[in-house]
Design a protein around this motif. Structure first.
Motif, PDB file in Angstrom:
ATOM      1  N   ASP A 143      -5.783   9.026  33.216  1.00  0.00           N
ATOM      2  CA  ASP A 143      -5.689   9.605  34.260  1.00  0.00           C
ATOM      3  C   ASP A 143      -4.676   8.663  34.996  1.00  0.00           C
ATOM      4  N   SER A 144      -3.908   9.086  34.974  1.00  0.00           N
ATOM      5  CA  SER A 144      -2.079   8.050  35.393  1.00  0.00           C
ATOM      6  C   SER A 144      -1.934   9.626  36.837  1.00  0.00           C
ATOM      7  N   LEU A 145      -2.088   8.221  38.120  1.00  0.00           N
ATOM      8  CA  LEU A 145      -2.286   8.767  39.395  1.00  0.00           C
ATOM      9  C   LEU A 145      -0.596   7.974  40.185  1.00  0.00           C
ATOM     10  N   ASN A 146      -0.107   9.611  39.910  1.00  0.00           N
ATOM     11  CA  ASN A 146       1.296   9.571  41.033  1.00  0.00           C
ATOM     12  C   ASN A 146       0.849   9.631  42.427  1.00  0.00           C
ATOM     13  N   LEU A 147       0.836   9.044  43.077  1.00  0.00           N
ATOM     14  CA  LEU A 147       1.270   8.435  44.561  1.00  0.00           C
ATOM     15  C   LEU A 147       2.314   7.702  45.373  1.00  0.00           C
ATOM     16  N   LEU A 148       2.436   8.268  46.587  1.00  0.00           N
ATOM     17  CA  LEU A 148       3.307   8.030  47.575  1.00  0.00           C
ATOM     18  C   LEU A 148       3.027   8.335  49.331  1.00  0.00           C
ATOM     19  N   MET A 149       2.533   6.330  49.628  1.00  0.00           N
ATOM     20  CA  MET A 149       2.787   6.266  50.644  1.00  0.00           C
ATOM     21  C   MET A 149       3.654   5.444  51.614  1.00  0.00           C
ATOM     22  N   SER A 150       3.321   6.486  52.775  1.00  0.00           N
ATOM     23  CA  SER A 150       4.263   5.437  54.085  1.00  0.00           C
ATOM     24  C   SER A 150       3.110   3.852  53.889  1.00  0.00           C
ATOM     25  N   GLY A 160       0.449   3.757  55.595  1.00  0.00           N
ATOM     26  CA  GLY A 160      -1.200   3.702  55.046  1.00  0.00           C
ATOM     27  C   GLY A 160      -1.767   5.021  54.594  1.00  0.00           C
ATOM     28  N   GLU A 161      -0.255   5.818  55.205  1.00  0.00           N
ATOM     29  CA  GLU A 161      -0.554   7.904  55.528  1.00  0.00           C
ATOM     30  C   GLU A 161      -0.518   8.168  54.102  1.00  0.00           C
ATOM     31  N   VAL A 162      -1.401   8.639  52.815  1.00  0.00           N
ATOM     32  CA  VAL A 162      -0.802   9.489  51.827  1.00  0.00           C
ATOM     33  C   VAL A 162       0.189  10.737  52.040  1.00  0.00           C
ATOM     34  N   LEU A 163       2.107  10.517  51.615  1.00  0.00           N
ATOM     35  CA  LEU A 163       2.397  11.594  51.590  1.00  0.00           C
ATOM     36  C   LEU A 163       2.667  12.460  50.853  1.00  0.00           C
ATOM     37  N   HIS A 164       1.887  11.781  49.073  1.00  0.00           N
ATOM     38  CA  HIS A 164       2.434  12.729  48.301  1.00  0.00           C
ATOM     39  C   HIS A 164       1.440  12.482  47.373  1.00  0.00           C
ATOM     40  N   SER A 165       0.662  12.929  46.239  1.00  0.00           N
ATOM     41  CA  SER A 165      -0.568  12.492  45.108  1.00  0.00           C
ATOM     42  C   SER A 165      -1.195  12.880  44.311  1.00  0.00           C
ATOM     43  N   GLU A 166      -0.838  13.260  43.480  1.00  0.00           N
ATOM     44  CA  GLU A 166      -1.166  14.411  41.961  1.00  0.00           C
ATOM     45  C   GLU A 166      -1.464  13.375  40.984  1.00  0.00           C
ATOM     46  N   ILE A 167      -2.727  14.031  39.533  1.00  0.00           N
ATOM     47  CA  ILE A 167      -2.929  12.985  38.770  1.00  0.00           C
ATOM     48  C   ILE A 167      -2.550  13.624  37.692  1.00  0.00           C
ATOM     49  N   HIS A 168      -2.073  13.048  36.156  1.00  0.00           N
ATOM     50  CA  HIS A 168      -1.419  13.371  35.153  1.00  0.00           C
ATOM     51  C   HIS A 168      -2.437  12.975  34.316  1.00  0.00           C
ATOM     52  N   GLY A 169      -2.843  13.480  33.099  1.00  0.00           N
ATOM     53  CA  GLY A 169      -4.198  13.176  32.616  1.00  0.00           C
ATOM     54  C   GLY A 169      -3.481  13.814  31.311  1.00  0.00           C
ATOM     55  N   ALA A 170      -4.590  13.338  30.447  1.00  0.00           N
ATOM     56  CA  ALA A 170      -3.701  12.815  29.224  1.00  0.00           C
ATOM     57  C   ALA A 170      -5.367  12.876  28.232  1.00  0.00           C
ATOM     58  N   PHE A 198      -1.221  -0.862  38.077  1.00  0.00           N
ATOM     59  CA  PHE A 198      -2.723  -1.179  37.257  1.00  0.00           C
ATOM     60  C   PHE A 198      -3.047   0.024  36.433  1.00  0.00           C
ATOM     61  N   GLU A 199      -4.328  -0.936  36.029  1.00  0.00           N
ATOM     62  CA  GLU A 199      -5.469  -0.212  35.221  1.00  0.00           C
ATOM     63  C   GLU A 199      -6.827  -0.410  35.277  1.00  0.00           C
ATOM     64  N   ILE A 200      -7.574   0.752  35.040  1.00  0.00           N
ATOM     65  CA  ILE A 200      -8.864   0.716  35.722  1.00  0.00           C
ATOM     66  C   ILE A 200      -9.790   1.377  34.593  1.00  0.00           C
ATOM     67  N   PRO A 201     -10.399   0.956  33.575  1.00  0.00           N
ATOM     68  CA  PRO A 201     -11.094   0.641  32.534  1.00  0.00           C
ATOM     69  C   PRO A 201     -12.839   1.855  33.298  1.00  0.00           C
ATOM     70  N   PHE A 202     -12.819   2.599  32.151  1.00  0.00           N
ATOM     71  CA  PHE A 202     -14.419   3.008  32.802  1.00  0.00           C
ATOM     72  C   PHE A 202     -14.322   3.796  34.128  1.00  0.00           C
ATOM     73  N   PHE A 203     -13.481   4.581  34.147  1.00  0.00           N
ATOM     74  CA  PHE A 203     -13.678   4.716  35.287  1.00  0.00           C
ATOM     75  C   PHE A 203     -12.689   5.832  35.990  1.00  0.00           C
ATOM     76  N   SER A 204     -13.737   7.238  35.994  1.00  0.00           N
ATOM     77  CA  SER A 204     -11.995   8.166  35.759  1.00  0.00           C
ATOM     78  C   SER A 204     -11.620   9.232  36.817  1.00  0.00           C
ATOM     79  N   LEU A 205     -10.490   8.809  37.696  1.00  0.00           N
ATOM     80  CA  LEU A 205      -9.961   9.631  39.069  1.00  0.00           C
ATOM     81  C   LEU A 205     -10.088  10.953  38.780  1.00  0.00           C
ATOM     82  N   SER A 206     -10.327  11.585  37.782  1.00  0.00           N
ATOM     83  CA  SER A 206      -9.713  13.149  37.756  1.00  0.00           C
ATOM     84  C   SER A 206     -11.392  13.845  37.876  1.00  0.00           C
ATOM     85  N   ALA A 207     -12.405  13.370  37.803  1.00  0.00           N
ATOM     86  CA  ALA A 207     -13.537  13.293  37.230  1.00  0.00           C
ATOM     87  C   ALA A 207     -13.605  14.541  35.993  1.00  0.00           C
TER      88      ALA A 207
END
Length: 431
Positions: free
Chosen positions: A181-188, A191-201, A387-396
């Motif tokens: 899971d690759s997290l695309n995120l834009l934060m103000s 700390g407010e999240v302006l945009h977020s989406e997950i691109h997975g493979a 960053f990279e977090i092994p053994f962690f699924s963001l998208s579920a």
């Protein structure tokens, strides 16, 4: 659709020209040379309109590969076609250079007629193309090919499985599957999240003998709805968007019961990509305060915080903090990791090897500025985080099962791993 394909050297001389639709003049090359080669190519976009024609181009080894269109064509398809064309030529030649193109222009023209039909891109599989390019005097040896001819799949038509040769043998049969899971995120800056989406493979590495068939099941929402119509289904399901499969997947089977069934290529490949637009909380936040002292010295107070569980640890964390281009002799003090100034990027690079969950680290940096500037001067570039977090699924996304079936009946070891990493992860600065 494309009207013509042109291959040029750095002087603008045509090496290969194929006019598929005969609706553009051959002199259209002069327009490209005038716009790109005679000007600064770095300032010209890969897709542009000039002189009433649309141009799509890429550059490889100082060679221009150009597609020209008279109509409003799909630019993304044409760009991908050019990259696939270069990949095919690399499979036929050790190196795609001006000399190798001149030496093998006959087989190149044959390839161009196979992979594009009247301006419409066709298949670009090098193994399948070998079957149709039959003139031995013009055929080149593929990398790693022993000259024995194209292998056939399952003892039948090579077209049935052109991506996997027959006769593969391993002493240990195993298949490794990474859910990335690759997290695309834009934060103000607040700390407010302006945009977020997950691109997975789903990335696979296959070491299996023979011609196996694999079956993969995911916790897909559409599958859950189908199961609920027959029985009660428990568990968490996700709604996948923009799903794309490798050519080995049997799409009719997937449309029927959402089962991903396929005969895999040998080695590493991407089985599937997907996208999720659910709102995501940031995994790592970065607070940055910039104190400007008299316009000749800027002081950075940076705080990085992880917001995932303590049981997880991010590795290879890289935080890139932009600084003025004339920053001079910066001084650093950090609670952890390594910090260095990278003049080529006009940024401070903060590297943290291991970042445990629910932790906070700080960095203080002082930059001297040789040129006096106003207090209102601002930094327009955001902070970028990797960053990279092994053994962690963001998208579920979860693998429900992975089965390997082969006619010889051998046992195979399937391994599944979940990884979450930063894609375009940016934090704006209020400075």
């Amino acid at each position: 659709m494309a009207s013509a394909l042109v291959v040029l050297n750095t002087k603008g001389k045509s090496l290969i020209t194929r006019n598929y639709r005969q609706d553009v003049p051959y002199s259209v090359t002069d327009s490209f040379v005038e716009k790109v080669i005679e000007e600064d190519e770095s300032r010209v976009k890969p897709v542009f309109n000039y002189g009433g024609h649309s141009f799509v181009w890429i550059m490889h080894n100082n060679i221009y590969f150009v597609l020209v269109s008279k109509v409003n064509a799909n630019a993304a398809v044409l760009v991908e076609y050019l990259h696939n064309l270069v990949d095919v030529l690399q499979r036929y030649m050790d190196n795609v250079t001006e000399e190798s193109i001149r030496d093998n222009f006959v087989v190149i023209y044959e390839l161009l007629d196979e992979i594009m039909d009247f301006g419409h891109p066709q298949y670009t599989d090098a193994k399948l193309l070998r079957k149709h390019i039959t003139q031995e005097s013009h055929r080149l040896t593929l990398k790693g090919d022993d000259g024995a001819g194209a292998p056939s799949a399952m003892g039948g038509d090579p077209d049935a499985c052109p991506w996997r040769p027959a006769g593969i043998k391993y002493s240990k049969n195993e298949v490794l599957l990474d859910v990335v899971d690759s997290l695309n995120l834009l934060m103000s800056a607040t700390g407010e999240v302006l945009h977020s989406e997950i691109h997975g493979a789903l990335k696979m590495k296959v070491k299996l003998s023979g011609m196996p068939e694999l079956k993969l099941g995911l916790n897909d929402k559409a599958l859950a709805e189908a199961e609920n119509s027959r029985s009660k289904s428990k568990g968490k399901y996700v709604d996948l968007e923009d799903v794309k499969f490798h050519q080995c997947v049997k799409l009719n089977r997937f449309d029927a019961d959402r089962t991903i069934s396929f005969i895999p290529p040998d080695g590493s490949f991407d089985l599937m990509t997907y996208r999720l637009t659910t709102k995501v909380k940031p995994l790592i936040t970065v607070e940055c305060r910039v104190d400007k002292h008299g316009g000749s010295r800027w002081e950075y107070q940076i705080k990085a915080m992880s917001h995932f569980a303590k049981t997880s640890t991010a590795s290879g964390v890289l935080i890139l903090i932009p600084v003025p281009s004339d920053c001079d002799s910066p001084i650093f003090k950090t609670s952890t990791g390594q910090v260095k100034y990278v003049p080529a990027k006009d940024a401070i690079e903060w590297t943290i090897k291991l970042f445990p969950g629910m932790k906070t680290f700080s960095l203080r940096a002082i930059c001297g500025l040789p040129s006096i500037r106003s207090e209102s001067a601002q930094l327009r570039r955001p902070i970028t985080v990797k960053f990279e977090i092994p053994f962690f699924s963001l998208s579920a996304v979860q693998v429900k099962y992975l089965k390997v079936e082969e006619r010889s009946g051998y046992e195979a070891s399937p391994w599944v791993r979940y990884i979450t990493q930063a894609g375009n992860y940016e934090v704006r600065i209020d400075a």
